[in-house]
Enzyme design. Sequence first.
Site, mmCIF file in Angstrom:
data_model
loop_
_atom_site.group_PDB
_atom_site.id
_atom_site.type_symbol
_atom_site.label_atom_id
_atom_site.label_comp_id
_atom_site.label_asym_id
_atom_site.label_seq_id
_atom_site.Cartn_x
_atom_site.Cartn_y
_atom_site.Cartn_z
ATOM 1 N N CYS A 68 0.848 -1.194 0.000
ATOM 2 C CA CYS A 68 0.000 0.000 0.000
ATOM 3 C C CYS A 68 0.890 1.253 0.000
ATOM 4 C CB CYS A 68 -0.948 -0.063 1.195
ATOM 5 S SG CYS A 68 -2.289 1.140 1.135
ATOM 6 N N ASP A 73 -8.448 -3.413 -7.370
ATOM 7 C CA ASP A 73 -8.008 -2.410 -6.398
ATOM 8 C C ASP A 73 -8.494 -1.029 -6.845
ATOM 9 O OD1 ASP A 73 -6.694 -0.649 -4.738
ATOM 10 O OD2 ASP A 73 -4.714 -1.548 -5.003
ATOM 11 N N HIS A 90 -7.451 -4.624 -3.139
ATOM 12 C CA HIS A 90 -6.409 -3.938 -2.396
ATOM 13 C C HIS A 90 -6.188 -4.655 -1.058
ATOM 14 C CE1 HIS A 90 -3.898 -0.487 -1.437
ATOM 15 N NE2 HIS A 90 -4.438 -0.448 -0.240
#
Length: 247
Positions: free
Chosen positions: A125, A183, A214
């Site tokens: 991330c 995502d 994600h």
Amino acid sequence: MIIQKHDVNLNTPTGTMRCTVYRPQGDGKFPCIIFYSEIFQQTAPIARSAAMMAGHGFVVIVPEVFHELNPIGTVLGYDDQGKDKGNADKFTKPLESHDSDTVAILDFFAKAEYCTGQFGSMGVCLGGHLAYRAALNPRIQATFCLYATDIHSNTIPCGEGNDSFTRTGEIQGEIVMVWGKQDPHVPIEGRQKIYQQLIDTNRLFSWHEFNAQHAFMRDEGDRYDPALALECYTKAVALFQRALHKA
């Protein structure tokens, strides 16, 4: 390998930064991986990921990415309050401060008795972006980025022309980019933009897109995909063993 864990507090230009170190037990020197966390800092899933990598023969260093903005030891929750605080921190701390954090880590661990002086970077991330960013430093020999946010959009503050996307051509080591097709944080247009930049700058890279959401590596919550996580750990270990375990 059986591993051990300890904390190191480093001086940086923006204050004291705690790093948690995961490394094999016993004597010997091992290559280092800087493992950059999500906006929540060192949560239990991040700690387990770091331990997983360390058990394959690496010194894994997990810095507190927002040390200037929180008390030492802060871990944010996977809830709305934690997400709001983490995003506020992300949009407050400039990339230049992340750069100086990386330099502090490299300088300290290059001299540690248990390190070989070889470095890679890895992250998820926000941490995927910070791993990519760390790769701009020529001392980073290999990088593994998982669903890296904000590279395509240039939404983390920085000086003009100093964003990570623009500086892609400075990456010297091998880089692996991993994405989830579902995502929403990095849509197909963003992924294509990054891919084309890596092509245009003639970087040494590999590219993987999975049918995943994600944070599919995070072993808490309903987006976790254990099979894909295992595959990504395998790819990461293979990269760092090839790039860092050199005579």
